[in-house]
Design an enzyme around this catalytic site. Sequence first.
Site, short mmCIF file in Angstrom:
data_model
loop_
_atom_site.label_atom_id
_atom_site.label_comp_id
_atom_site.label_asym_id
_atom_site.label_seq_id
_atom_site.Cartn_x
_atom_site.Cartn_y
_atom_site.Cartn_z
N THR A 189 0.81 -1.21 0.00
CA THR A 189 0.00 0.00 0.00
C THR A 189 0.85 1.26 0.00
OG1 THR A 189 -1.39 1.30 1.51
CG2 THR A 189 -0.13 -0.43 2.51
N TYR A 248 -1.82 0.34 10.54
CA TYR A 248 -2.07 -0.43 9.31
C TYR A 248 -0.84 -0.40 8.40
CZ TYR A 248 -3.62 -1.14 4.50
OH TYR A 248 -3.72 -1.57 3.20
C1 UGA Z 1 -7.08 3.67 1.18
C2 UGA Z 1 -7.44 2.28 1.74
O1 UGA Z 1 -8.45 2.37 2.71
C3 UGA Z 1 -6.26 1.58 2.32
O2 UGA Z 1 -6.60 0.23 2.62
C4 UGA Z 1 -5.14 1.64 1.33
O3 UGA Z 1 -4.08 0.92 1.73
C5 UGA Z 1 -4.83 3.10 1.12
O4 UGA Z 1 -5.94 3.64 0.44
C6 UGA Z 1 -3.59 3.35 0.34
O5 UGA Z 1 -3.64 3.58 -0.84
O6 UGA Z 1 -2.51 3.32 0.94
P1 UGA Z 1 -7.36 6.11 1.98
O7 UGA Z 1 -6.41 6.83 1.07
O8 UGA Z 1 -7.59 6.70 3.33
O9 UGA Z 1 -6.92 4.62 2.23
O10 UGA Z 1 -8.70 5.96 1.14
P2 UGA Z 1 -10.19 6.50 1.30
O11 UGA Z 1 -10.89 5.86 2.44
O12 UGA Z 1 -10.82 6.37 -0.02
O13 UGA Z 1 -10.00 8.04 1.71
C7 UGA Z 1 -9.61 9.01 0.76
C8 UGA Z 1 -9.63 10.37 1.40
O14 UGA Z 1 -10.97 10.69 1.78
C9 UGA Z 1 -8.81 10.48 2.69
O15 UGA Z 1 -8.06 11.65 2.62
C10 UGA Z 1 -9.83 10.59 3.81
O16 UGA Z 1 -9.42 11.46 4.84
C11 UGA Z 1 -11.03 11.17 3.11
N1 UGA Z 1 -12.31 10.72 3.71
C12 UGA Z 1 -12.59 9.41 3.82
C13 UGA Z 1 -13.22 11.68 4.15
O17 UGA Z 1 -12.98 12.89 4.06
N2 UGA Z 1 -14.41 11.25 4.66
C14 UGA Z 1 -14.73 9.93 4.77
O18 UGA Z 1 -15.84 9.60 5.25
C15 UGA Z 1 -13.80 8.97 4.33
#
Ligand code: UGA
Length: 326
Positions: free
Chosen positions: A127, A150
């Site tokens: 990741t 994680y």
């Molecule tokens: C994702 C996956 O959940 C991980 O398992 C993976 O390993 C990771 O990508 C990675 O590429 O390393 P994340 O980037 O946090 O993690 O993905 P999302 O859950 O799609 O979040 C994207 C963005 O949206 C983040 O900046 C988060 O802060 C934001 N977000 C998320 C919100 O503003 N509101 C929410 O309800 C959820």
Amino acid sequence: MHILVTGAAGFIGSHLCERLLQDENNQVTGLDAFVPTATPEWMRKRNLRALLHHPRFSFIQQHLLNVSWATLLPNVDIVYHLAGIPGVRSSFGPDFETYVTNNILATQCLLEGCRQYPVKKLIYASTSSVYGEKTGQVNELVPTAPLSPYGVSKLTGEQLCHVYAHNDQVPVVILRFFTVYGPRQRPDMAFHRFINHIMHSKPIPIYGDGQQTRDFTFVEDCVRAVAQVAYADNVIGETINIGGKERASVLECISILERLVGKKVDIQFIRPTYGEPRHTWADITKAQSLLRYEPKMDLYRGLEHEMLDIYEMSTSMPSTDHDSLS
Ligand code: UGA
């Protein structure tokens, strides 16, 4: 080739199995333990729906810690190891134990299996979270510094791969995925949550100011690159970033969703979560040269595909699960 995919009922795993089966020379065995996660079991069974009817696919429901390698591995050419507990935010607190069991112990157990029953390649799904806070584009040589438990668990899995490569010549390839999205995306991930909130006319929760950016990778682009690893020369021992076609801020993604639904949506800014990097940005030069990878899907069309999938799913999901997913 006979290919084993661990985590076959997951978001990326199920797409990967389908992609690998497009080659009629491939036979795919999917393994999944249905370990409880944010993705309900019925959703993971839905991911497997098409695969279970495929004549060259077989499915084993078992935990990696309980597998008999002597039975499973001797006929396997390639292993894709996608099983694990995902999610950055949920890895803080007492749930870390399940990350240790499923991301670290299970990986070491699989490596032990591959040491005893050699395969041609063991491909480990890692990741972008291993990089931590970085500015600009990151290539695979940038030092790792995860910000979440994680990320630590996935980086430990990478390091275990290197240990077994060094001592036992296990032929490992490490892939670092950048925020994968599209149909079947996990319900705890941003786009799935955003679309659910729009469908239920609830304000979309945005962590912090919404200016954080991600390198968003459409799942079909991702699995095209991942499948290519099985065929590619000169990849053993390599670590390869798999990024997407478009980077965007969370607020830019909300505007795309607004264009797709044809109206303004309500948003609610909430406290930023810790453990998340502000920006991610993949340098994919290595994937381009080793895997001939070129991401194709732009965010507008990719989000449209994901939205259609969630609408379709909402008409078939058990009614008791409606609230838990929003
Ligand atoms: C994702 C996956 O959940 C991980 O398992 C993976 O390993 C990771 O990508 C990675 O590429 O390393 P994340 O980037 O946090 O993690 O993905 P999302 O859950 O799609 O979040 C994207 C963005 O949206 C983040 O900046 C988060 O802060 C934001 N977000 C998320 C919100 O503003 N509101 C929410 O309800 C959820």
